[in-house]
Design an enzyme around this catalytic site. Structure first.
Site, mmCIF file in Angstrom:
data_model
loop_
_atom_site.group_PDB
_atom_site.id
_atom_site.type_symbol
_atom_site.label_atom_id
_atom_site.label_comp_id
_atom_site.label_asym_id
_atom_site.label_seq_id
_atom_site.Cartn_x
_atom_site.Cartn_y
_atom_site.Cartn_z
ATOM 1 N N TYR A 159 -11.766 13.016 0.980
ATOM 2 C CA TYR A 159 -10.658 12.786 0.039
ATOM 3 C C TYR A 159 -9.968 14.068 -0.414
ATOM 4 O O TYR A 159 -8.820 14.015 -0.845
ATOM 5 C CB TYR A 159 -11.170 11.998 -1.176
ATOM 6 C CG TYR A 159 -11.470 10.570 -0.805
ATOM 7 C CD1 TYR A 159 -10.449 9.661 -0.605
ATOM 8 C CD2 TYR A 159 -12.789 10.135 -0.630
ATOM 9 C CE1 TYR A 159 -10.710 8.351 -0.229
ATOM 10 C CE2 TYR A 159 -13.061 8.829 -0.255
ATOM 11 C CZ TYR A 159 -12.015 7.950 -0.063
ATOM 12 O OH TYR A 159 -12.273 6.669 0.321
ATOM 13 N N ALA A 204 9.730 -9.959 8.748
ATOM 14 C CA ALA A 204 9.958 -9.611 10.166
ATOM 15 C C ALA A 204 9.625 -10.814 11.048
ATOM 16 O O ALA A 204 10.326 -11.111 12.020
ATOM 17 C CB ALA A 204 9.108 -8.413 10.555
ATOM 18 N N HIS A 257 2.336 -12.237 -0.358
ATOM 19 C CA HIS A 257 2.037 -12.125 1.081
ATOM 20 C C HIS A 257 0.851 -13.068 1.291
ATOM 21 O O HIS A 257 -0.318 -12.678 1.248
ATOM 22 C CB HIS A 257 1.670 -10.695 1.468
ATOM 23 C CG HIS A 257 1.130 -10.603 2.875
ATOM 24 N ND1 HIS A 257 1.822 -11.028 3.978
ATOM 25 C CD2 HIS A 257 -0.073 -10.157 3.349
ATOM 26 C CE1 HIS A 257 1.103 -10.832 5.069
ATOM 27 N NE2 HIS A 257 -0.058 -10.318 4.712
ATOM 28 N N THR A 306 -5.190 -9.286 13.016
ATOM 29 C CA THR A 306 -3.843 -8.784 13.351
ATOM 30 C C THR A 306 -3.751 -7.312 12.978
ATOM 31 O O THR A 306 -4.305 -6.905 11.960
ATOM 32 C CB THR A 306 -2.724 -9.543 12.576
ATOM 33 O OG1 THR A 306 -2.677 -9.072 11.225
ATOM 34 C CG2 THR A 306 -2.940 -11.042 12.573
#
Ligand SMILES: NC(=O)C1=CN([C@@H]2O[C@H](COP(=O)(O)OP(=O)(O)OC[C@H]3O[C@@H](n4cnc5c(N)ncnc54)[C@H](O)[C@@H]3O)[C@@H](O)[C@H]2O)C=CC1
Ligand SMILES: CC(=O)C(=O)O
Length: 314
Positions: free
Chosen positions: A68, A153, A178, A233
């Site tokens: 980090y 999209a 979403h 996906t």
């Protein structure tokens, strides 16, 4: 004067994270990519694989893997760590684990001195973006969820295919979560400047039987159709994330539906969800307020309500 080196740190070097790095690399969108993962060997392996292609790119891009501390001088930190939903799960079902993961990330990133833009991809993306905003203390303009950018999209691809035009000639947005409750304001969809209603009206034979609810259903289902066939996906979202990163780094001021905090826009407050926004160097520059019909407003509020049900548990 020393030139600014644009740096993108990607936390989570799994399928989405490494595909996002690949998309950034092949499009030459930044100068440096840092991969961070709980599984340091995985991040290292992805770094090695990505580096192997550099000789065939248009220019050299620095790819590193590490901890980090390297996030402090990043322009953008992309969070892609989290469990992808499995068949039969909704994205909301992954909230518990994603929340835990993201909470182990935001503190160390901020401790490294990060003051750039968080781009959240991990699902459920609206709620995780809201949590990161709260945990980081950054202004809301600097915490962006990919939101309904991918769904929009997918919708444009469906409509472009239906009408027989390039999806980029279709203007259409999925708004809200979403997830399963997202909605499409059809009154705002245009194809080459014509409203979608005009397109349908002017070609009655061709578009007889076009069912708008079915098109929304197919947009929502698009991710699950992929998941059914290949388990998860990643290319679509990786290209979407790279597109948003390009807007930020190149100060494009392009309008993209992303997840951002609503503060009165669309009659909603206190919830992150997908709405069109101008994306540029500072992140979310402005939320675009689309005039909606009464029925569209109702569907949008219903989607926000689904998210609000979970916000109180963040
Ligand atoms: N917003 C969107 O439209 C989309 C979001 N996603 C989301 O992206 C996320 C990642 O998906 P995949 O890459 O397929 O999963 P993956 O399992 O391939 O990769 C996740 C990575 O996160 C790492 N990780 C887990 N906990 C961590 C921690 N505490 N710190 C650092 N790294 C950690 C894992 O080691 C792994 O490498 C999921 O939440 C998924 O739902 C996926 C597709 C579309
Ligand atoms: C997994 C996911 O969120 C998607 O492909 O839409």
């Amino acid at each position: 004067m020393k030139q600014h080196i644009s740096k993108v740190a990607i936390i989570g070097a799994g399928l989405v994270g490494s595909s996002t790095a690949f998309s950034l690399l092949t499009q030459g969108l930044c100068d440096e990519i840092l991969l961070v993962d709980r599984d340091a060997e995985r991040a290292h392996g992805e770094m090695m694989d990505l580096r192997d292609g550099i000789d065939y790119l248009g220019r050299n891009i620095r790819v590193t893997a590490g901890g980090y501390a390297g996030c402090g001088d990043a322009d953008i930190v992309v969070i892609t760590a989290g469990p992808p939903p499995r068949e039969g799960q909704t994205r909301l079902d992954t909230l518990g684990l994603s929340k835990e993961i993201v909470r182990s990330i935001v503190g160390p990133v901020m401790d490294a001195g990060f003051s750039g833009i968080f781009l959240i991809v991990s699902n459920p993306v609206d709620l995780i973006a809201q949590d990161v905003w709260k945990l980081s203390g950054l202004p809301k303009s600097q915490v962006i969820g990919t939101g309904t950018a991918l769904d929009s999209a997918r919708l444009k691809a469906l409509l472009g295919g239906l009408v027989g035009v390039d999806p980029r000639s279709v203007h259409a947005f999925a708004l809200g979560e979403h997830g399963d409750s997202q909605m499409v304001p059809w009154s705002r969809v245009t194809v080459g400047g014509k409203t979608f209603a005009e397109v349908l009206r002017d070609n009655p034979g061709r578009f007889e039987g076009v069912d708008l609810d079915r098109l929304v259903h197919d947009t929502v289902q698009a991710g699950w159709e992929i998941l059914k066939r290949k388990g998860t996906t990643y290319y679509g979202i990786a290209t979407t994330a790279a597109g948003i990163i390009k807007c930020i780094l190149h100060d494009e001021n392009r309008i993209i539906p992303v997840s951002t905090l609503l503060e009165g826009e669309y009659g909603e407050s206190g919830v992150f969800c997908g709405v069109p926004a101008v994306i540029g160097h500072g992140g979310v520059q402005e939320i675009v307020r689309l005039p909606l019909t009464g029925a569209e407003e109702e569907k949008f509020h219903a989607s926000c309500e689904v998210l609000r049900g979970f916000v109180k548990n963040l």
